[in-house]
Each structure stands twice: as C-alpha cells, then as structure tokens.
Design a protein around this motif. Sequence first.
Motif, PDB file in Angstrom:
ATOM      1  N   ILE A  20       0.616  -1.569  -0.160  1.00 20.78           N
ATOM      2  CA  ILE A  20       0.701   0.538   0.402  1.00 20.78           C
ATOM      3  C   ILE A  20       0.893   1.487   0.242  1.00 20.78           C
ATOM      4  O   ILE A  20       0.439   2.210  -0.510  1.00 20.78           O
ATOM      5  CB  ILE A  20      -0.847   0.124   1.636  1.00 20.78           C
ATOM      6  CG1 ILE A  20      -2.130  -0.954   1.088  1.00 20.78           C
ATOM      7  CG2 ILE A  20      -1.725   1.101   1.458  1.00 20.78           C
ATOM      8  CD1 ILE A  20      -2.919  -1.234   2.295  1.00 20.78           C
ATOM      9  N   ASP A  21       2.269   1.505   0.762  1.00 21.57           N
ATOM     10  CA  ASP A  21       2.629   2.481   0.647  1.00 21.57           C
ATOM     11  C   ASP A  21       3.527   2.508  -0.428  1.00 21.57           C
ATOM     12  O   ASP A  21       3.971   3.475  -0.780  1.00 21.57           O
ATOM     13  CB  ASP A  21       3.970   2.673   2.173  1.00 21.57           C
ATOM     14  CG  ASP A  21       2.811   2.305   3.589  1.00 21.57           C
ATOM     15  OD1 ASP A  21       2.314   2.437   3.923  1.00 21.57           O
ATOM     16  OD2 ASP A  21       4.023   1.474   4.147  1.00 21.57           O
ATOM     17  N   LYS A  23       2.377   1.811  -3.499  1.00 21.76           N
ATOM     18  CA  LYS A  23       1.517   2.456  -4.538  1.00 21.76           C
ATOM     19  C   LYS A  23       0.777   3.658  -4.386  1.00 21.76           C
ATOM     20  O   LYS A  23       1.004   4.809  -4.877  1.00 21.76           O
ATOM     21  CB  LYS A  23       0.091   1.317  -4.261  1.00 21.76           C
ATOM     22  CG  LYS A  23      -0.018  -0.020  -4.599  1.00 21.76           C
ATOM     23  CD  LYS A  23      -0.966  -0.427  -4.887  1.00 21.76           C
ATOM     24  CE  LYS A  23      -1.464  -2.345  -5.548  1.00 21.76           C
ATOM     25  NZ  LYS A  23      -2.325  -2.824  -5.148  1.00 21.76           N
ATOM     26  N   ARG A  24       1.222   3.897  -3.141  1.00 19.40           N
ATOM     27  CA  ARG A  24       0.710   5.853  -2.405  1.00 19.40           C
ATOM     28  C   ARG A  24       2.472   6.460  -2.439  1.00 19.40           C
ATOM     29  O   ARG A  24       1.627   7.217  -3.559  1.00 19.40           O
ATOM     30  CB  ARG A  24       0.279   6.016  -0.898  1.00 19.40           C
ATOM     31  CG  ARG A  24      -0.111   5.280  -0.271  1.00 19.40           C
ATOM     32  CD  ARG A  24      -1.050   5.487   1.017  1.00 19.40           C
ATOM     33  NE  ARG A  24      -2.161   5.213   1.526  1.00 19.40           N
ATOM     34  CZ  ARG A  24      -2.482   4.940   2.769  1.00 19.40           C
ATOM     35  NH1 ARG A  24      -1.236   5.456   3.724  1.00 19.40           N
ATOM     36  NH2 ARG A  24      -3.809   4.129   3.495  1.00 19.40           N
ATOM     37  N   ARG A  28       1.634   9.386  -5.622  1.00 18.51           N
ATOM     38  CA  ARG A  28       2.230  10.963  -5.048  1.00 18.51           C
ATOM     39  C   ARG A  28       3.196  11.252  -5.929  1.00 18.51           C
ATOM     40  O   ARG A  28       3.299  12.185  -6.841  1.00 18.51           O
ATOM     41  CB  ARG A  28       2.459  10.810  -3.847  1.00 18.51           C
ATOM     42  CG  ARG A  28       2.757  12.009  -3.232  1.00 18.51           C
ATOM     43  CD  ARG A  28       3.480  12.096  -1.705  1.00 18.51           C
ATOM     44  NE  ARG A  28       3.243  10.929  -1.014  1.00 18.51           N
ATOM     45  CZ  ARG A  28       3.088  10.111  -0.472  1.00 18.51           C
ATOM     46  NH1 ARG A  28       4.316   9.069  -1.045  1.00 18.51           N
ATOM     47  NH2 ARG A  28       2.126   9.682  -0.147  1.00 18.51           N
TER      48      ARG A  28
END
Length: 213
Positions: A20-21, A23-24, A28
């Motif tokens: 998840i991190d 992909k974030r 960004r």
Amino acid sequence: MADDEKKRLEEAKKAKQAEIDRKRAEVRKRMEEASKAKKAKKGFMTPERKKKLRLLLRKKAAEELKKEQERKAAERRRIIEERCGKAKNIEDANEAELQTICQMYWHRIYNLEGDKYELERAIEIRKMEIADLNSQVNDLRGKFVKPTLKKVSKYENKFAKLQKKAAEFNFRNQLKVVKKKEFTLEEEDKEKKPDWSKGKPGDQKVKEEEVEA
C-alpha cells in the motif's frame, strides 16, 4: 504451531502495508510530475514571447491584406480592359485619329445602351412572371394576399371629432336667440290696431261731413 501462524499473519500484514505504501508513493510521484509539467506549460508563454507573437501576427495580417488589395486592383484593371479596352493615346493623335476614336466610343456606348435596355426589359418580364406565379400558387393554396395598408394615426379620429364638436358649439353660440313674446288677455286689449284697419286719411273727413248733413 500457534506462534508460527501469528508470525505468518504479521508478515502478511507487513507485506500488505508495504504494498500500500509503495502504491501511494507511486501515485504521489505521478501527481508531482503532472503538476510540474503543468507549471512548465504555463510558464512557456512569457510576456516577451507573447509580445513577439503578437507582432508577428500583425505583420502577417498586414502582408495578407496588402496582397488581397493588390489582387483586387489587378482584377479590376483586367475587367476594365476587357469591357472598355485599353486607353487611347489622345495627346499625340491628330484630328482624323480623334474622330475615329470618338466614333468607336460612340458605337460602343450605343451598343451598351441597347444591351442595357434589353436586360432591363428582360428583368421586368421576369418580375411580372414571378408575381403571376406567386399569385397562382397563393390561389391554389387558398391563401389571400393582404394588401399593404397605410399606417393611420389613432389620434387623428379623436382630433377630428373634437374639432367637429367645437365647430358645432361655436355655431350654436353664434345663432341669434329668438324670444317668443307671451301674450295675455290684458295685453291683447291694449294692443294698437294696425295701420291698414284705420283706413285712408280722407275717410275720416268724409264721415264727419255726412254726420253734419
């Protein structure tokens, strides 16, 4: 066994959180790149570049306008030469040549006037035919062509009525008022006899002489 299961669950959670991190971070990064690209595009047209572009567009428009004017002038000269011919040299011409030029121009004007008359007559005939066809079409459709009416002011009738009433009022005031004399019995007795009932002046003397006799 229970410890191993817990470890696997914790590792799975960590792996999921790491994904998840990641992909974030990618999202960004893409957003930052897009914002940078937008800023770069906005800053491309600086005031100096805009000014230069405006000057170039004006220069191009002026050149195009000049070319269009030259083209129209050349077309006009060509049409004039076709219809009227080239200008004759009158300054160096003698009398015979001038007479020839005048006769040529006279014949040209005569022919042009004849053509003009024929064209005007043909146009009038076409107009009459068009009007006749329009009337026939309207008759077939059952439509009545309303005639053109003149505009009349709605206040004219009111003014005319007022003037008529004023004239009648003035006429009535100008008439003489005839008063009828009311007669009574006493006034009838006091009335004088008319002159014709008195007789002639000599009749009274004749009556007096007869009485004396």
